[in-house]
Design a protein around this motif. Structure first.
Motif, PDB file in Angstrom:
ATOM      1  N   LEU A 148     -14.480 -18.540  13.907  1.00 13.80           N
ATOM      2  CA  LEU A 148     -13.706 -18.358  15.460  1.00 13.80           C
ATOM      3  C   LEU A 148     -14.248 -19.088  16.541  1.00 13.80           C
ATOM      4  CD1 LEU A 148     -13.244 -15.526  13.287  1.00 13.80           C
ATOM      5  CD2 LEU A 148     -12.837 -14.440  15.420  1.00 13.80           C
ATOM      6  N   LYS A 149     -13.398 -19.755  17.105  1.00 11.18           N
ATOM      7  CA  LYS A 149     -13.844 -20.485  18.236  1.00 11.18           C
ATOM      8  C   LYS A 149     -13.090 -20.267  19.617  1.00 11.18           C
ATOM      9  CE  LYS A 149     -15.161 -24.757  15.655  1.00 11.18           C
ATOM     10  NZ  LYS A 149     -15.225 -25.918  15.167  1.00 11.18           N
ATOM     11  N   ALA A 150     -13.619 -20.013  20.518  1.00  8.93           N
ATOM     12  CA  ALA A 150     -12.924 -19.930  21.928  1.00  8.93           C
ATOM     13  C   ALA A 150     -12.436 -21.229  22.292  1.00  8.93           C
ATOM     14  CB  ALA A 150     -13.933 -19.044  22.947  1.00  8.93           C
ATOM     15  N   VAL A 160     -18.086 -18.365  16.732  1.00  8.79           N
ATOM     16  CA  VAL A 160     -18.815 -17.128  15.834  1.00  8.79           C
ATOM     17  C   VAL A 160     -18.424 -17.247  14.406  1.00  8.79           C
ATOM     18  CG1 VAL A 160     -18.747 -14.703  16.042  1.00  8.79           C
ATOM     19  CG2 VAL A 160     -18.229 -15.457  17.987  1.00  8.79           C
ATOM     20  N   ILE A 161     -19.347 -17.159  13.566  1.00  7.77           N
ATOM     21  CA  ILE A 161     -19.148 -17.349  12.109  1.00  7.77           C
ATOM     22  C   ILE A 161     -19.615 -15.855  11.487  1.00  7.77           C
ATOM     23  CG2 ILE A 161     -19.884 -18.712  10.023  1.00  7.77           C
ATOM     24  CD1 ILE A 161     -20.553 -21.059  11.887  1.00  7.77           C
ATOM     25  N   LEU A 162     -18.694 -15.416  10.942  1.00  3.98           N
ATOM     26  CA  LEU A 162     -18.935 -14.174  10.266  1.00  3.98           C
ATOM     27  C   LEU A 162     -18.476 -14.228   8.523  1.00  3.98           C
ATOM     28  CD1 LEU A 162     -17.407 -12.120  13.400  1.00  3.98           C
ATOM     29  CD2 LEU A 162     -19.658 -12.072  12.477  1.00  3.98           C
ATOM     30  N   GLU A 171     -13.979  -9.009  15.759  1.00  8.07           N
ATOM     31  CA  GLU A 171     -14.442 -10.332  16.850  1.00  8.07           C
ATOM     32  C   GLU A 171     -13.304 -11.135  17.437  1.00  8.07           C
ATOM     33  OE1 GLU A 171     -16.869 -12.625  19.057  1.00  8.07           O
ATOM     34  OE2 GLU A 171     -17.470 -10.855  18.000  1.00  8.07           O
ATOM     35  N   LEU A 172     -12.038 -11.313  16.870  1.00  3.85           N
ATOM     36  CA  LEU A 172     -10.992 -11.809  17.194  1.00  3.85           C
ATOM     37  C   LEU A 172     -10.196 -10.917  18.170  1.00  3.85           C
ATOM     38  CD1 LEU A 172      -9.038 -14.237  16.940  1.00  3.85           C
ATOM     39  CD2 LEU A 172      -7.654 -12.697  15.241  1.00  3.85           C
ATOM     40  N   LYS A 173     -10.435  -9.476  18.118  1.00  2.00           N
ATOM     41  CA  LYS A 173      -9.918  -8.685  19.024  1.00  2.00           C
ATOM     42  C   LYS A 173     -10.576  -8.878  20.411  1.00  2.00           C
ATOM     43  CE  LYS A 173      -8.458  -3.683  20.039  1.00  2.00           C
ATOM     44  NZ  LYS A 173      -9.725  -3.709  20.899  1.00  2.00           N
ATOM     45  N   LYS A 187      -7.399 -18.186  24.297  1.00  2.00           N
ATOM     46  CA  LYS A 187      -6.815 -18.582  23.245  1.00  2.00           C
ATOM     47  C   LYS A 187      -7.832 -18.737  22.137  1.00  2.00           C
ATOM     48  CE  LYS A 187      -3.373 -21.636  23.354  1.00  2.00           C
ATOM     49  NZ  LYS A 187      -3.000 -23.000  24.085  1.00  2.00           N
ATOM     50  N   VAL A 188      -7.672 -18.337  20.832  1.00  2.00           N
ATOM     51  CA  VAL A 188      -8.626 -18.768  19.614  1.00  2.00           C
ATOM     52  C   VAL A 188      -8.430 -19.496  18.598  1.00  2.00           C
ATOM     53  CG1 VAL A 188     -10.251 -17.466  18.309  1.00  2.00           C
ATOM     54  CG2 VAL A 188     -10.137 -16.474  20.620  1.00  2.00           C
ATOM     55  N   VAL A 189      -9.274 -20.519  18.272  1.00  2.00           N
ATOM     56  CA  VAL A 189      -9.052 -21.230  17.110  1.00  2.00           C
ATOM     57  C   VAL A 189      -9.720 -20.857  15.974  1.00  2.00           C
ATOM     58  CG1 VAL A 189      -9.122 -23.402  15.846  1.00  2.00           C
ATOM     59  CG2 VAL A 189      -8.420 -23.601  18.469  1.00  2.00           C
ATOM     60  N   ILE A 190      -8.725 -20.349  14.831  1.00  2.00           N
ATOM     61  CA  ILE A 190      -9.548 -19.853  13.744  1.00  2.00           C
ATOM     62  C   ILE A 190      -9.470 -20.976  12.530  1.00  2.00           C
ATOM     63  CG2 ILE A 190      -9.276 -18.147  11.634  1.00  2.00           C
ATOM     64  CD1 ILE A 190      -8.077 -16.336  13.402  1.00  2.00           C
TER      65      ILE A 190
END
Length: 424
Positions: A148-150, A160-162, A171-173, A187-190
């Motif tokens: 997950l990347k801001a 963040v790597i989970l 974490e996304l929430k 905005k978040v890039v997955i």
């Protein structure tokens, strides 16, 4: 020439160290600078995004060229600020214009650029607070680990790597709904996770031509064996032993060339440094991210290996004559070990006196989070000092850096003792 460097870290001290060696540089200023730049240049207490103060300084000291170290002023449009002001538009600015700086300013912008120009990268989708449910669904289509990347600038901490799906959803929430990274995570890039070994490629461009600098590998995690929290970088090695000629050729053909031609196709005005964060998956390079400036601490191992007059190169970038420059590289390896404040990358104390800097032999101490106070060098940041050494092999260079680190001291000083561990 009178030259101004914007920034205060190890990267900027390395720039200053290299620029000061050039007979073409008459007066060198660094804003705001640190205790290292103070020895070889004139520090000016001005913030890197205080554009009006920068303009005043440029006019007062007849500055001919501004070299931008960090990403913030570029993303905020410092280059455009100069171009749009009659009084200073003649000054050369090394760093892309605002629209091109979005390559670092927005993860989504960078991903769209990569896809548009068929540059190898991980599959991705981006989400906002409104589409968080779709984000959960997308996570369910991926295999662990989850990346997950801001989208915006989060000072290197927005990734963040989970390994756990439910944790990834939580974490996304937290990023989107609870604004964990503030504006940066609206905005978040997955992304799909790429399994491989990372390295950095540095490219100079005048907008038309490009030159590739030596590769480097940095170590982001705070703990030995690449464990613990992400940092701004704990050390670096150049060249990268696993980057064979064949692999470097793939980087140039599949990534560097389409990147530079992509700038032209998309009308992204770009004079400056392109940092390409790569991962070697099998025998193939893929792009993790772009940065629109030199990396830190990679600069501390890449620039010391550059034999050219750095000011000549910067002039060629500004004048569009980079094709006339022949880059000469020192055959020796260079390594750097970063000394950090105890507690970093979380809470740490500042103002600790650093002793032993004058006793270093055969290594170069590049100051980062360190300033002069009452005639003493004291800590002012998390990453305090980078100790760079040359060697016939990277092992020899690393050993030299560690020997010199023994002579240095400040309260709660911390560093990784295993830089280069994964290269054997």
């Amino acid at each position: 020439m009178n030259i101004l460097i914007l920034g205060s870290g190890g990267r900027e001290h390395t720039f200053a160290w290299k620029i000061a060696q050039s007979p073409k540089c008459e007066n060198l200023f660094v804003a705001p600078g640190n205790s290292g730049t103070a020895e070889i240049a004139t520090n000016m207490n001005i913030g890197v995004t205080d554009f009006s103060a920068i303009k005043t300084l440029v006019l007062e000291h007849k500055i001919d060229m501004v070299v931008v170290g960090p990403e913030d002023p570029l993303v905020q449009g410092v280059h455009d600020f100069f171009l749009n002001d009659e009084a200073i538009k003649h000054v050369s600015v090394i760093g892309p214009q605002k629209v091109a700086a979005e390559l670092e300013g927005s993860k989504e912008f960078a991903k769209e650029f990569l896809y548009r120009h068929n540059i190898p990268t991980a599959a991705y989708e981006s989400f906002t607070a409104e589409t968080v449910e779709k984000g959960y669904a997308f996570l369910e289509t991926l295999n662990a680990p989850y990346v997950l990347k801001a989208d915006g600038l989060a000072a290197g901490k927005g990734v963040v790597i989970l390994n756990d799906l439910e944790e990834a959803k939580t974490e996304l929430k937290s990023m989107l709904v609870d604004a964990k990274f503030g504006e940066a995570s609206t905005k978040v890039v997955i992304e799909e996770f790429l399994d491989g070994i990372e390295l950095s490629c540095f490219v100079l461009t005048d907008g038309e031509n490009y030159k590739i600098l030596p590769t480097a590998k940095d170590y982001k995690r705070i703990g030995e064996g690449d464990t613990g929290l992400n940092t701004g970088g704990m050390g670096a090695v150049s060249p990268v032993p696993f980057a064979t000629d064949d692999f470097l050729n793939k980087i140039e053909e599949r990534i560097v060339k389409p990147t530079i031609s992509g700038f032209k196709k998309d009308n992204l005005p770009y004079v400056g440094f392109v940092f390409i964060g790569l991962i070697k998956v099998g025998d193939d390079p893929k792009v993790i991210e772009y940065n629109v400036r030199m990396g830190d601490p990679e600069t501390e191992v890449v620039l010391p290996r550059l034999k050219n007059d750095f000011v000549e190169i910067l002039q060629a970038m500004a004048n569009g004559t980079l094709d006339k420059i022949n880059i000469e590289i020192d055959e020796r390896a260079a390594t750097t070990i970063m000394l950090v404040s105890g507690g970093y990358p979380e809470a740490y104390e500042k103002g600790k006196e650093i002793t032993g800097v004058n006793t270093i032999e055969g290594s170069i101490p590049f100051h980062a989070g360190a300033v002069l106070k009452d005639g003493k060098i004291v800590t002012s940041g998390g990453r305090v000092m980078a100790i760079t050494s040359y060697g016939d092999t990277y092992q020899e260079a690393i050993k030299k850096s560690y020997q010199n680190i023994e002579k240095l001291h400040f309260d709660k000083m911390n560093y990784r003792k295993d830089i280069g561990f994964d290269l054997n």
